[in-house]
Design a protein around this motif. Sequence first.
Motif, PDB file in Angstrom:
ATOM      1  N   ARG A  85       3.995   1.630  -1.139  1.00  0.00           N
ATOM      2  CA  ARG A  85       4.677   1.839  -2.433  1.00  0.00           C
ATOM      3  C   ARG A  85       3.744   2.479  -3.447  1.00  0.00           C
ATOM      4  NH1 ARG A  85       5.975  -2.776  -5.310  1.00  0.00           N
ATOM      5  NH2 ARG A  85       7.535  -1.666  -6.520  1.00  0.00           N
ATOM      6  N   ARG A  86       2.475   2.167  -3.360  1.00  0.00           N
ATOM      7  CA  ARG A  86       1.504   2.715  -4.317  1.00  0.00           C
ATOM      8  C   ARG A  86       0.984   4.078  -3.878  1.00  0.00           C
ATOM      9  NH1 ARG A  86       1.758  -2.556  -4.639  1.00  0.00           N
ATOM     10  NH2 ARG A  86       1.405  -3.626  -6.612  1.00  0.00           N
ATOM     11  N   ASN A  87       1.535   4.565  -2.795  1.00  0.00           N
ATOM     12  CA  ASN A  87       1.154   5.863  -2.228  1.00  0.00           C
ATOM     13  C   ASN A  87      -0.307   5.901  -1.774  1.00  0.00           C
ATOM     14  OD1 ASN A  87       2.290   8.417  -1.481  1.00  0.00           O
ATOM     15  ND2 ASN A  87       0.994   9.390  -3.023  1.00  0.00           N
ATOM     16  N   TYR A  88      -0.841   4.732  -1.366  1.00  0.00           N
ATOM     17  CA  TYR A  88      -2.190   4.714  -0.809  1.00  0.00           C
ATOM     18  C   TYR A  88      -2.174   5.282   0.615  1.00  0.00           C
ATOM     19  CZ  TYR A  88      -3.251   1.052  -4.362  1.00  0.00           C
ATOM     20  OH  TYR A  88      -3.421   0.330  -5.509  1.00  0.00           O
TER      21      TYR A  88
ATOM     22  N   LEU B 294       7.185   1.672 -10.810  1.00  0.00           N
ATOM     23  CA  LEU B 294       5.945   2.300 -10.365  1.00  0.00           C
ATOM     24  C   LEU B 294       5.561   3.409 -11.339  1.00  0.00           C
ATOM     25  CD1 LEU B 294       6.710   2.653  -6.540  1.00  0.00           C
ATOM     26  CD2 LEU B 294       5.322   0.903  -7.678  1.00  0.00           C
TER      27      LEU B 294
ATOM     28  N   ASP C 193       2.145  -0.801  -9.847  1.00  0.00           N
ATOM     29  CA  ASP C 193       3.385  -1.532 -10.067  1.00  0.00           C
ATOM     30  C   ASP C 193       3.312  -2.175 -11.446  1.00  0.00           C
ATOM     31  OD1 ASP C 193       5.450  -3.406 -10.156  1.00  0.00           O
ATOM     32  OD2 ASP C 193       5.472  -3.587  -7.969  1.00  0.00           O
TER      33      ASP C 193
ATOM     34  N   PHE D 250       0.163   5.170  -7.442  1.00  0.00           N
ATOM     35  CA  PHE D 250       1.073   4.451  -8.320  1.00  0.00           C
ATOM     36  C   PHE D 250       0.556   3.051  -8.576  1.00  0.00           C
ATOM     37  CE2 PHE D 250       4.134   7.564  -6.551  1.00  0.00           C
ATOM     38  CZ  PHE D 250       4.615   8.073  -7.747  1.00  0.00           C
TER      39      PHE D 250
ATOM     40  N   TYR E 238      -3.875  -5.844  -5.312  1.00  0.00           N
ATOM     41  CA  TYR E 238      -3.642  -4.763  -4.342  1.00  0.00           C
ATOM     42  C   TYR E 238      -4.608  -3.604  -4.571  1.00  0.00           C
ATOM     43  CZ  TYR E 238       0.421  -7.165  -2.581  1.00  0.00           C
ATOM     44  OH  TYR E 238       1.237  -8.100  -1.996  1.00  0.00           O
TER      45      TYR E 238
ATOM     46  N   PHE F 259       0.843  -1.197   0.000  1.00  0.00           N
ATOM     47  CA  PHE F 259       0.000   0.000   0.000  1.00  0.00           C
ATOM     48  C   PHE F 259       0.879   1.249   0.000  1.00  0.00           C
ATOM     49  CE2 PHE F 259      -4.423  -1.344   1.829  1.00  0.00           C
ATOM     50  CZ  PHE F 259      -4.539  -2.270   0.815  1.00  0.00           C
TER      51      PHE F 259
ATOM     52  N   ALA G 256      -1.059  -9.446  -9.626  1.00  0.00           N
ATOM     53  CA  ALA G 256      -0.692  -8.908  -8.315  1.00  0.00           C
ATOM     54  C   ALA G 256      -1.173  -7.473  -8.171  1.00  0.00           C
ATOM     55  CB  ALA G 256       0.819  -8.990  -8.127  1.00  0.00           C
ATOM     56  N   GLU G 257      -0.964  -6.673  -9.213  1.00  0.00           N
ATOM     57  CA  GLU G 257      -1.370  -5.271  -9.155  1.00  0.00           C
ATOM     58  C   GLU G 257      -2.886  -5.161  -8.969  1.00  0.00           C
ATOM     59  OE1 GLU G 257       0.081  -2.504  -8.788  1.00  0.00           O
ATOM     60  OE2 GLU G 257      -1.679  -1.250  -9.116  1.00  0.00           O
TER      61      GLU G 257
ATOM     62  N   GLY H 231       7.576  -4.029 -11.707  1.00  0.00           N
ATOM     63  CA  GLY H 231       8.720  -3.558 -10.923  1.00  0.00           C
ATOM     64  C   GLY H 231       8.937  -2.052 -10.994  1.00  0.00           C
TER      65      GLY H 231
ATOM     66  N   PHE I 282      10.555   7.597  -2.280  1.00  0.00           N
ATOM     67  CA  PHE I 282      10.747   6.359  -3.045  1.00  0.00           C
ATOM     68  C   PHE I 282      12.128   6.331  -3.700  1.00  0.00           C
ATOM     69  CE2 PHE I 282       5.984   6.924  -3.325  1.00  0.00           C
ATOM     70  CZ  PHE I 282       5.708   5.958  -2.368  1.00  0.00           C
ATOM     71  N   HIS I 283      13.149   6.775  -2.948  1.00  0.00           N
ATOM     72  CA  HIS I 283      14.475   6.899  -3.542  1.00  0.00           C
ATOM     73  C   HIS I 283      15.010   5.579  -4.082  1.00  0.00           C
ATOM     74  CE1 HIS I 283      15.060   5.804   0.643  1.00  0.00           C
ATOM     75  NE2 HIS I 283      16.263   5.357   0.329  1.00  0.00           N
ATOM     76  N   ASN I 284      14.587   4.449  -3.489  1.00  0.00           N
ATOM     77  CA  ASN I 284      15.091   3.149  -3.947  1.00  0.00           C
ATOM     78  C   ASN I 284      14.337   2.596  -5.144  1.00  0.00           C
ATOM     79  OD1 ASN I 284      17.107   2.853  -2.072  1.00  0.00           O
ATOM     80  ND2 ASN I 284      15.737   1.941  -0.552  1.00  0.00           N
ATOM     81  N   GLU I 285      13.207   3.221  -5.476  1.00  0.00           N
ATOM     82  CA  GLU I 285      12.346   2.672  -6.526  1.00  0.00           C
ATOM     83  C   GLU I 285      12.679   3.298  -7.876  1.00  0.00           C
ATOM     84  OE1 GLU I 285       9.840   0.487  -6.095  1.00  0.00           O
ATOM     85  OE2 GLU I 285       9.282   0.585  -3.967  1.00  0.00           O
TER      86      GLU I 285
END
Lengths: 424, 272
Positions: free
Chosen positions: A100-103, B140, B135, B133, B205, A98, B201-202, B138, B162-165
């Motif tokens: 990562r998707r900015n939820y 975003l 996914d 965002f 979520y 959640f 998967a996307e 891999g 999200f510096h690692n993404e």
Amino acid sequence: MDVLEKLTILTDAAKYDAACTSSGGTRTAKKGYIGNTSTALAGCCHTFAADGRCVTLLKVLLTNRCVYDCKYCVNRRSNETRRAAFTPEELADLTIQFYRRNYIEGLFLSSGVFRSPDYTTELMIRALSLLREQYRFNGYIHAKAIPGTSPELVERLGFLADRLSVNIELPSEAGLKSLAPDKTKGAILAPMRQIQSRNRQSREELVKFRHAPRFAPAGQSTQLIVGATQDTDFHILRLTQGLYDRYALKRVFYSAYVPVVEHALLPARDAKPPLLREHRLYQADWLLRFYGFRAEELLDEDSQDFDTRVDPKCSWALAHLDFFPVEVNTAAYERLLRIPGVGVTSARRILSARRAGPLHIENLKKLGVVMKRAQYFLTASGKMAEGLRFTPDSLLQGLIAAERPLLPQQEAVQLSLFEQTEPA
Amino acid sequence: MEIFYHYDGSFDGFLSCVFDSYVHKEIPAGFSSGEDGVFTLFDSRTVPTDPGHAARVLRKVTALSPEAAVLLRRGFLTCLPEKERYLFRLIAKLLQEGPGFLRNRSDETLYPVIRAVQHLNGEVHLLKGFVRFSDLGGVLGGEIEPKNRVLPALGGHFTARFHNERFFLYDRTHREALFHVPGQSVIRPLSAFQMAPPDEAEARYRLLWKRFYDTIAIKERENPRLRMSNMPKRYWGTMTEFQREDFFRPSSAGAVLPPPIPSGLPPGPEAP
């Protein structure tokens, strides 16, 4: 049971908790970790639910199984409802995905009391450690400290979370005794005291050692249920003030009681939640925290409940007409703050702008002053708003009309009904 | 003499116009940029962008008031009609009178600019929360539809968080996108973009989030007006929880590719 079903049950069971803020976090981005906390002073809302409330955190219970039987609570032992529990992995995965998707801004983890407060807290610690250490989550976490948990466990919880909260829920000991027989005032206040002193200690250590671990850096909050018991606004506001003064709480939240069960000691099942009352308490809460008001100025033994017709600040102003009008070009900040329609931001703007030259009435709107309310209470360069005539009675009517469009619709309807039945 | 300026639409280009107006003692009657020529009764002239001239103007403004420089940068990103004219008036007044008037928000030269910047800042603040965002194998990807040109002001928030993404954020209104790979980010024009359908998967979520959103509301407190004033409807179009059913249905084609990230990413422009 699949995760979608668990999420549904454990969200539904968590929704009555009003606290959902992400302010006060201090985590900056860290290499190899996911996320940070918002730098905005006001936190960050990711969406607004159909009830208009801000959603910033994934607010769920770890489990809704509970050994307690608090009469007002949906999760009480005797309520026949579906029960579920997240595994630590499920919870960590949901939070990360959640996020990562900015939820969401982070996780708000609470729980029913499963077996015992200590056992439950250990489960929460296990879930949060997994999230922080293995999933390397560096976003915001708000965790509930359950009354009756041993101090060692509260200590560990505080190093994983940004904010802790202990919910008082019922604003008086009598209420607790009749509606939440498993909880005591002492058991609630003990962890609050511990969190306060541990937080202070941690901040002192940080001054000496830059990398000292932070204990609940965003402080603690609590929630009071409004309308389940007979407690007056004055009682609730004085309790709030005491919590800010003596426990250094960041926030006190109020939750209008939504009847979830039929019980002789509680409001009827079809009673509407007292939203206007909750609204007035929040307005007064702001006056305590940012405007330099004391509870005793707003209410007293003779008038123990807020006027439903006007907000607490207007109410205070109407009772202190000799304090006004305030001249905006000369009055001190504290005095400006007492004018209805002048807030913290507009008062600061007035201070800044009047250094550049004298202010006139027509400048004030551009400085953010709400003239609909403020016009009755101020002068600029000695003058009031042009053509303004009023009597104490029309003043009251003007103030009621100025707030009406801002109230929840349901409340506005309630109000007009109320006025019709009241003798003029 | 009043002159109508054409320039390339960049911040430096605008500052070059300001520089020219002082050198040639001209009063700008208006500004235009891009292809569409504006019909005007005034004399008009194309001003070439000169980074040296732009830097001199900005240096002067910053020396007089660092806050004014911030206001200029931000003001240039706003959707204020004829923003260049308002910003020019602000610079002119600053040079003529000094920075004292900046203290007074209700000043007639300052007020329109500060309102427009406030509108931009408000949009940036809301979008920090409302951006969604997906996914895409891999990477975003997200889309927004803002009124102001928010990406330069909003980018820093997401590149820190999200510096690692690897991610991109597409601005439909201004047809540009922020691209980020660990360590680097850049904003580039992107004329067309179509978000690909989700994989298994996307889609899952998305559905989990939608369910959470629908469940967290308290029925007895329903208040559509409050929701709308907190979260105006114009933002809903790009938010997961308000999409129709097919948004939550996985595509059989499997994961789809995001737009190619420009090669040799230079460090992104500093957000003001």
